[in-house]
Design an enzyme around this catalytic site. Structure first.
Site, short mmCIF file in Angstrom:
data_model
loop_
_atom_site.label_atom_id
_atom_site.label_comp_id
_atom_site.label_asym_id
_atom_site.label_seq_id
_atom_site.Cartn_x
_atom_site.Cartn_y
_atom_site.Cartn_z
N CYS A 145 0.83 -1.21 0.00
CA CYS A 145 0.00 0.00 0.00
C CYS A 145 0.86 1.25 0.00
O CYS A 145 1.29 1.72 1.06
CB CYS A 145 -0.92 -0.02 1.22
SG CYS A 145 -1.95 1.45 1.31
N CYS A 148 -0.50 4.09 2.05
CA CYS A 148 -0.32 4.02 3.50
C CYS A 148 1.11 4.39 3.88
O CYS A 148 1.34 5.05 4.87
CB CYS A 148 -0.56 2.61 4.04
SG CYS A 148 -1.91 1.74 3.30
N ASP A 149 2.08 3.91 3.09
CA ASP A 149 3.47 3.96 3.54
C ASP A 149 4.38 4.86 2.71
O ASP A 149 5.48 5.19 3.13
CB ASP A 149 4.08 2.53 3.49
CG ASP A 149 3.26 1.55 4.30
OD1 ASP A 149 2.69 1.98 5.31
OD2 ASP A 149 3.17 0.38 3.92
#
Ligand code: NAP
Length: 320
Positions: A145, A148-149
Site C-alpha cells: 500500500c 499508507c506507507d
C-alpha cells in the site's frame, strides 16, 4: 442486539454502508458488522480499501475529488443517521444451513438473523517471495500500500519500485512520484493492463520508469530492503535493481475465508457467485455485494450500486 435480526451486513466499504443506508431507510433496523481495525493493510479493514486511498476522483457527486477515508466517513454517518447499528467485530464463521442463520463473531457472540448481506470486499495479493513478508513486517521497505506507507521519510528522494501493471500499480506509482527520486514499475509483460488515462500519467512523468518483461525473484536486504532481484521473462537473465522500497500491486483476493463450509457458491476466481441481475447467492436469504462478489468492475461506485441492490433484494425476501 435483537433476538433475531432482520438483516446483518458483514463489511463496511461502499457496498456495506450503502446496503445499510437502504435497509435502515426501509425500517429493517440493520446491524452492520464492520470488522476489527488491523495494523496490516493486507487484511480487510473497517471502511474497506478506500481507507487506503488518498484522492478519489471518479466517485460522482464530488467534482473536486474527495479522500477515501472522508468518503467512507460520510457513508457511515449517513447509515447511522437512519439508525444502522454497528458491531466492531469480525464474522469468523457462518451457519446458513437453517433459518434463522447463525453468525459467529471474533468476540465469541452468535448473531441470529433472517437475512445476510456479505460485503467483505477483497485484500491485496503478495508475490510469495522468500524474503517478502520478513521485509514487509516492521517497516523493512516492502508494502502492499503506497498510499499508507509511501510518504514515510525512508522513501523520500530515494528510488523505489512498484510491481504490477494494472490501475492499482500505476496509481501507486503516480502517488510515489511525489516523494521518491525515481519510481520503477516492474511489469511481467511489455504493456500495461491499466486504463489509458493512468498510462498517460505515468508516461508523462519524468520520475516514473517502466521496467518491462521482468519478474521479481526476491527482495534483498537484512533489516531493510537494499534492492530487488529481477529475472527477464524473455532472456532469463537475472539483474539487481537498487531500491529502498518495493510496493506490490498485483491485484486482490476476495475475503471469503469465513464462508468456508457455509455452502455459499464461489465462482472460478473465488468470488461469490451471484444470480444474474440480482445480489442473490445460491442460498436463499443470503445476498452479496461489492468486491467480494465482483472480480471485474471493482469500483467504489459499482460496489455501492451492488449494496443498494442487495438491500432491496433482502427487503423483498423479507416481505415474501
Ligand atoms: P489488476 O487489474 O488485476 O492488475 C494486476 C496486475 O498485476 C496485472 O498487471 C498483472 O499482470 C499483475 N500481476 C498479477 N499477478 C502477478 C504476479 N504474481 N507477478 C507479477 N505481476 C502480477 O488489479 P488492480 O490493478 O488491483 O485493479 C483491480 C481493478 O480495480 C481493476 O478493474 C481496475 O481497473 C480497478 N482499479 C481502478 C482504479 C481507478 O479507477 N482509479 C484504481 C485501482 C484499481 P498482467 O497484466 O500480466 O496480468
Amino acid at each position: 442486539m435483537s433476538e433475531i435480526e432482520n438483516v446483518v451486513i458483514i463489511g463496511s466499504g461502499p457496498a456495506g454502508w450503502t446496503s445499510a443506508i437502504y435497509a435502515a431507510r426501509a425500517d429493517l433496523n440493520p446491524l452492520c458488522v464492520i470488522g476489527v481495525p488491523k495494523s496490516t493493510p493486507s487484511i480487510v479493514l473497517p471502511g474497506g480499501q478506500l481507507m487506503l486511498t488518498t484522492e478519489v476522483e471518479n466517485y460522482p457527486g464530488f467534482p473536486e475529488g474527495i479522500t477515501g477515508p472522508e468518503l467512507m466517513a460520510g457513508f457511515q454517518k449517513q447509515a447511522e443517521r437512519f439508525g444502522t447499528r454497528i458491531l466492531t467485530q469480525d464474522v469468523v464463521s457462518c451457519d446458513f444451513s437453517k433459518q434463522p442463520f447463525a453468525l459467529t463473531t471474533s468476540g465469541g457472540e452468535t448473531i441470529f438473523t433472517k437475512t445476510v448481506i456479505i460485503a467483505t470486499g477483497a485484500t491485496a495479493n503478495w508475490l510469495g517471495l522468500e524474503n517478502e513478508m520478513r521485509l514487509a513486517m516492521g517497516g523493512g521497505g516492502v508494502s502492499a500500500c503506497a498510499v499508507c506507507d509511501g510518504a514515510l521519510p525512508v522513501y523520500r528522494d530515494q528510488p523505489v519500485a512498484v510491481v504490477g501493471g494494472g490501475d492499482s500499480a500505476l496509481e501507486e506509482a503516480s502517488y510515489l512520484t511525489k516523494f521518491a527520486s525515481e519510481v520503477f514499475i516492474i511489469h511481467r509483460r511489455d504493456e500495461f493492463r491499466a486504463s489509458k488515462v493512468m498510462q498517460k500519467r505515468i508516461f508523462d512523468s519524468s520520475k516514473a520508469t517502466p521496467v518491462w518483461n521482468k519478474t521479481v525473484l526476491d527482495v534483498l536486504g537484512e533489516d531493510s530492503i537494499t534492492g530487488i532481484l529481477l529475472k527477464d521473462t524473455e532472456t532469463g537473465e537475472e539483474s539487481t535493481l537498487e531500491v529502498k522500497g518495493m510496493f506490490v500491486a498485483i491485484g486482490h483476493t476476495p475475503a471469503t475465508t469465513f464462508l468456508d463450509g457455509s455452502g455459499i457458491e464461489l465462482d472460478d476466481k473465488g468470488y461469490i457467485a451471484l444470480h444474474t441481475r440480482s445480489s442473490a447467492t445460491n442460498i436463499k436469504g443470503v445476498f452479496a455485494a461489492g468486491d467480494v462478489a465482483d472480480s471485474h468492475y471493482r469500483q467504489a461506485i459499482s460496489a455501492a450500486g451492488m449494496g443498494c441492490i442487495a438491500a432491496l433484494d433482502a427487503e423483498s425476501y423479507l416481505v415474501e
